[in-house]
Design a protein around this motif. Structure first.
Motif, PDB file in Angstrom:
ATOM      1  N   VAL A  60       1.021  -1.114   0.238  1.00  0.00           N
ATOM      2  CA  VAL A  60       0.275   0.024   0.029  1.00  0.00           C
ATOM      3  C   VAL A  60       0.579   0.968   0.003  1.00  0.00           C
ATOM      4  CG1 VAL A  60      -1.962   1.236   1.180  1.00  0.00           C
ATOM      5  CG2 VAL A  60      -1.912  -1.328   1.346  1.00  0.00           C
ATOM      6  N   LEU A  61       0.689   1.933  -0.764  1.00  0.00           N
ATOM      7  CA  LEU A  61       1.925   2.825  -1.548  1.00  0.00           C
ATOM      8  C   LEU A  61       0.449   4.445  -1.269  1.00  0.00           C
ATOM      9  CD1 LEU A  61       4.050   1.987  -3.637  1.00  0.00           C
ATOM     10  CD2 LEU A  61       5.214   2.139  -1.516  1.00  0.00           C
ATOM     11  N   ARG A  62       0.959   5.492  -0.471  1.00  0.00           N
ATOM     12  CA  ARG A  62      -0.158   6.766  -0.082  1.00  0.00           C
ATOM     13  C   ARG A  62       1.003   7.832   0.182  1.00  0.00           C
ATOM     14  NH1 ARG A  62      -5.330   5.990   3.563  1.00  0.00           N
ATOM     15  NH2 ARG A  62      -5.624   7.947   1.648  1.00  0.00           N
ATOM     16  N   ALA A  63       1.211   8.555  -0.201  1.00  0.00           N
ATOM     17  CA  ALA A  63       1.609  10.057  -0.655  1.00  0.00           C
ATOM     18  C   ALA A  63       1.824  10.427   0.654  1.00  0.00           C
ATOM     19  CB  ALA A  63       0.762  11.339  -1.052  1.00  0.00           C
ATOM     20  N   GLY A  64       2.537  10.585   1.278  1.00  0.00           N
ATOM     21  CA  GLY A  64       2.792  11.636   2.554  1.00  0.00           C
ATOM     22  C   GLY A  64       2.785  10.393   3.915  1.00  0.00           C
ATOM     23  N   GLN A  65       2.231   9.134   3.520  1.00  0.00           N
ATOM     24  CA  GLN A  65       2.702   8.058   5.303  1.00  0.00           C
ATOM     25  C   GLN A  65       3.549   7.019   4.086  1.00  0.00           C
ATOM     26  OE1 GLN A  65      -0.863   6.819   5.065  1.00  0.00           O
ATOM     27  NE2 GLN A  65      -2.081   8.212   4.447  1.00  0.00           N
ATOM     28  N   ASP A  66       3.561   5.988   5.017  1.00  0.00           N
ATOM     29  CA  ASP A  66       4.803   5.428   5.665  1.00  0.00           C
ATOM     30  C   ASP A  66       4.344   3.883   3.804  1.00  0.00           C
ATOM     31  OD1 ASP A  66       6.713   6.421   6.206  1.00  0.00           O
ATOM     32  OD2 ASP A  66       6.734   6.120   8.218  1.00  0.00           O
ATOM     33  N   PRO A  67       5.640   3.900   3.133  1.00  0.00           N
ATOM     34  CA  PRO A  67       4.908   2.194   2.538  1.00  0.00           C
ATOM     35  C   PRO A  67       4.637   1.300   3.554  1.00  0.00           C
ATOM     36  CG  PRO A  67       6.782   2.768   2.153  1.00  0.00           C
ATOM     37  CD  PRO A  67       6.803   3.710   3.062  1.00  0.00           C
ATOM     38  N   VAL A  68       3.317   0.588   3.245  1.00  0.00           N
ATOM     39  CA  VAL A  68       3.034  -1.029   4.146  1.00  0.00           C
ATOM     40  C   VAL A  68       2.861  -1.415   3.310  1.00  0.00           C
ATOM     41  CG1 VAL A  68       1.375  -1.708   5.362  1.00  0.00           C
ATOM     42  CG2 VAL A  68       1.997   0.828   5.908  1.00  0.00           C
ATOM     43  N   LEU A  69       4.044  -2.985   3.505  1.00  0.00           N
ATOM     44  CA  LEU A  69       3.265  -4.183   2.680  1.00  0.00           C
ATOM     45  C   LEU A  69       2.468  -5.309   3.725  1.00  0.00           C
ATOM     46  CD1 LEU A  69       3.817  -6.150   0.057  1.00  0.00           C
ATOM     47  CD2 LEU A  69       5.950  -7.116   1.478  1.00  0.00           C
ATOM     48  N   VAL A  70       1.509  -5.499   3.515  1.00  0.00           N
ATOM     49  CA  VAL A  70       0.641  -6.649   4.109  1.00  0.00           C
ATOM     50  C   VAL A  70       1.553  -8.035   3.231  1.00  0.00           C
ATOM     51  CG1 VAL A  70      -1.914  -7.124   4.401  1.00  0.00           C
ATOM     52  CG2 VAL A  70      -1.098  -5.249   4.473  1.00  0.00           C
ATOM     53  N   VAL A  71       1.207  -8.895   4.632  1.00  0.00           N
ATOM     54  CA  VAL A  71       2.094 -10.265   4.247  1.00  0.00           C
ATOM     55  C   VAL A  71       1.201 -11.495   4.776  1.00  0.00           C
ATOM     56  CG1 VAL A  71       4.067  -9.217   3.137  1.00  0.00           C
ATOM     57  CG2 VAL A  71       3.972 -10.288   5.885  1.00  0.00           C
ATOM     58  N   PRO A  72       0.912 -12.226   4.602  1.00  0.00           N
ATOM     59  CA  PRO A  72       0.835 -13.665   5.614  1.00  0.00           C
ATOM     60  C   PRO A  72       2.338 -14.229   6.060  1.00  0.00           C
ATOM     61  CG  PRO A  72       0.876 -14.215   2.913  1.00  0.00           C
ATOM     62  CD  PRO A  72       1.184 -12.664   2.879  1.00  0.00           C
ATOM     63  N   THR A  73       1.871 -14.270   7.897  1.00  0.00           N
ATOM     64  CA  THR A  73       2.730 -14.339   8.449  1.00  0.00           C
ATOM     65  C   THR A  73       3.514 -15.110   8.522  1.00  0.00           C
ATOM     66  OG1 THR A  73       1.328 -14.067  10.549  1.00  0.00           O
ATOM     67  CG2 THR A  73       3.103 -14.658  11.166  1.00  0.00           C
ATOM     68  N   LEU A  74       3.330 -16.364   7.553  1.00  0.00           N
ATOM     69  CA  LEU A  74       4.512 -16.892   7.689  1.00  0.00           C
ATOM     70  C   LEU A  74       5.148 -16.904   6.079  1.00  0.00           C
ATOM     71  CD1 LEU A  74       2.384 -20.421   5.060  1.00  0.00           C
ATOM     72  CD2 LEU A  74       1.524 -17.774   4.969  1.00  0.00           C
ATOM     73  N   GLU A  75       4.925 -15.875   5.642  1.00  0.00           N
ATOM     74  CA  GLU A  75       5.438 -15.978   4.523  1.00  0.00           C
ATOM     75  C   GLU A  75       6.887 -14.220   5.026  1.00  0.00           C
ATOM     76  OE1 GLU A  75       3.022 -14.763   1.011  1.00  0.00           O
ATOM     77  OE2 GLU A  75       2.760 -16.872   0.515  1.00  0.00           O
ATOM     78  N   ALA A  76       6.384 -14.061   6.631  1.00  0.00           N
ATOM     79  CA  ALA A  76       7.086 -12.214   6.684  1.00  0.00           C
ATOM     80  C   ALA A  76       8.653 -12.425   6.787  1.00  0.00           C
ATOM     81  CB  ALA A  76       5.647 -11.960   7.959  1.00  0.00           C
ATOM     82  N   THR A  94      -2.610 -13.373   9.806  1.00  0.00           N
ATOM     83  CA  THR A  94      -2.424 -15.462  10.428  1.00  0.00           C
ATOM     84  C   THR A  94      -3.996 -16.044   9.950  1.00  0.00           C
ATOM     85  OG1 THR A  94      -3.089 -14.809  12.915  1.00  0.00           O
ATOM     86  CG2 THR A  94      -1.306 -14.775  12.534  1.00  0.00           C
ATOM     87  N   ASP A  95      -3.625 -17.276   9.046  1.00  0.00           N
ATOM     88  CA  ASP A  95      -4.089 -17.671   9.216  1.00  0.00           C
ATOM     89  C   ASP A  95      -6.061 -17.971   9.780  1.00  0.00           C
ATOM     90  OD1 ASP A  95      -2.904 -18.229   6.676  1.00  0.00           O
ATOM     91  OD2 ASP A  95      -2.377 -20.334   6.681  1.00  0.00           O
ATOM     92  N   GLY A  96      -7.103 -17.948   9.600  1.00  0.00           N
ATOM     93  CA  GLY A  96      -7.838 -17.619  10.517  1.00  0.00           C
ATOM     94  C   GLY A  96      -8.247 -16.168  10.341  1.00  0.00           C
ATOM     95  N   LYS A  97      -7.282 -15.218  10.384  1.00  0.00           N
ATOM     96  CA  LYS A  97      -8.426 -13.656  10.046  1.00  0.00           C
ATOM     97  C   LYS A  97      -8.114 -13.365   8.934  1.00  0.00           C
ATOM     98  CE  LYS A  97      -6.868 -13.019  14.965  1.00  0.00           C
ATOM     99  NZ  LYS A  97      -7.622 -13.614  15.323  1.00  0.00           N
TER     100      LYS A  97
END
Length: 375
Positions: A60-76, A94-97
């Protein structure tokens, strides 16, 4: 010091700058941000290359905000090892969420977002279900020039890939064509690309005789014969960046007509390359090459655009086609590949990758463009 086999590595700062440019470009285009799924855009922006699966991974990239990468826990752990990871924040689930519940707070609930073209529909619909006020547009439509202008390190990789493709062509001229199947020559091309450092072979077109009149002919079981014109179009990825070159060869001596058609395509390709300079619209490259072929009466036999961009994929914007008014910018890289295709008889195509310089253009393929005679 770098070499074709050891390019200068990208750094976290390189990826940070790319993400910042993407977010700023989105804001300038009236978008709330950019959403990037696994694929070429994610590799370009972060250096992270996960498998695209049913588990949501999204930058997720938005101007004026730090980039955030949403990832499955097992791939973090894999995401943390990516070169660009220090330039972003990881948010795992995590799986189930519900991954969309994790992602939703990062978005503007009423925003319009650019989304990488290869995002899964199930993920986009999941986000839209959670945030019904959001809307989405493909990055190719919204930010077509996102990856178009290459920096020095990217140009170095593209040049190395082009040199490897050139070396492949020089070697393929030494093999026997007549009496062998198209698939045999295609296998030779693939092996040579690998030998010269390609990690991935994307295509090996070998169109002999009448098959050459099909621009995207898949190499088949046709036996190449003496007297055939043979279109060769091959490329892939080296150090993560693409190669793509075409040359047309002849088995034995060509007829007067075959030589003439080849000469016309060579003149058209030269005209297209000469037209490259900053500020010129992409369509002018197509017009320059097409004008030559039309002048000689073969305009209706040039049945595709003159070129396409190249980078972390072998086909990407910008496109050298009528109607594309995007001006050329130094650092853009694209093919110039006019052709003439005579159904049932033969085809001719000549292709180089060209990069826009400060005062013109520079070819990244330098092999001879004259009609080569093979055995």
């Amino acid at each position: 010091m770098s070499s074709p086999d050891q390019p200068v590595p990208f750094t976290a700062d390189d990826y940070r700058a790319r993400m910042e440019r993407a977010a700023e470009s989105a804001a300038e285009s009236g978008l709330a941000g950019v959403l990037v799924a696994p694929g070429p855009d994610l590799v370009h922006l972060t250096g992270y290359h996960p498998v695209n699966t049913e588990r949501l991974t999204l930058l997720v990239l938005r101007a004026g905000q730090d980039p955030v990468l949403v990832v499955p826990t097992l791939e973090a752990p894999d995401a943390e090892r990516a070169v660009g990871s220090p330039a972003l924040t990881l948010r795992d689930w995590t799986d189930g969420k519900d991954p969309y519940a994790v992602t939703a707070p990062l978005l503007d609930a009423a925003g319009r977002f650019g989304v990488s073209d290869n995002a899964w529909a199930m993920h986009l619909l999941g986000l839209q279900n959670f945030l019904p006020g959001t809307s989405y547009v493909s990055l190719t439509e919204a930010l077509p020039m996102l990856r178009a202008v290459k920096d020095a390190a990217e140009l170095e990789r593209l040049a190395a890939a082009g040199a490897a493709a050139d070396a492949t062509y020089e070697e393929i001229l030494k093999v026997r064509f007549s009496g062998r199947k198209e698939t045999d020559v295609a296998a030779d091309l693939a092996a040579l690309l690998k030998q010269f450092g390609h990690s991935q072979v994307d295509f090996t077109v070998v169109g002999s005789g009448p098959n050459g009149a099909n621009p995207h002919h898949e190499a088949g079981d046709r036996t190449i014969e003496r007297g055939d014109m043979v279109v060769l179009d091959f490329g892939g990825l080296k150090h993560g960046y693409g190669s793509d070159t075409s040359r047309t060869v002849h088995v034995g001596e060509p007829s007067t007509e075959e030589q003439r058609v080849h000469d016309i395509v060579r003149e058209a390709q030269e005209a297209g390359c000469r037209a490259v300079r900053p500020g010129v619209a992409c369509q002018e490259i197509d017009r320059a090459a097409r004008a030559v072929i039309t002048e000689f009466g073969y305009g209706e036999r040039f049945i595709h655009r003159t070129g396409h961009g190249i980078g972390v994929t072998t086909h990407e914007p910008p496109y050298m086609i009528e109607g594309e008014e995007q001006p050329l910018v130094p650092g853009m890289c694209f093919s110039v590949e006019p052709g003439i295709y005579l159904p049932g008889r033969f085809g001719v195509r000549i292709e180089d990758i060209v990069t826009v310089t400060e005062d013109g253009g520079r070819r990244l393929n330098t092999t001879a463009r004259e009609l080569a005679i093979v055995e």
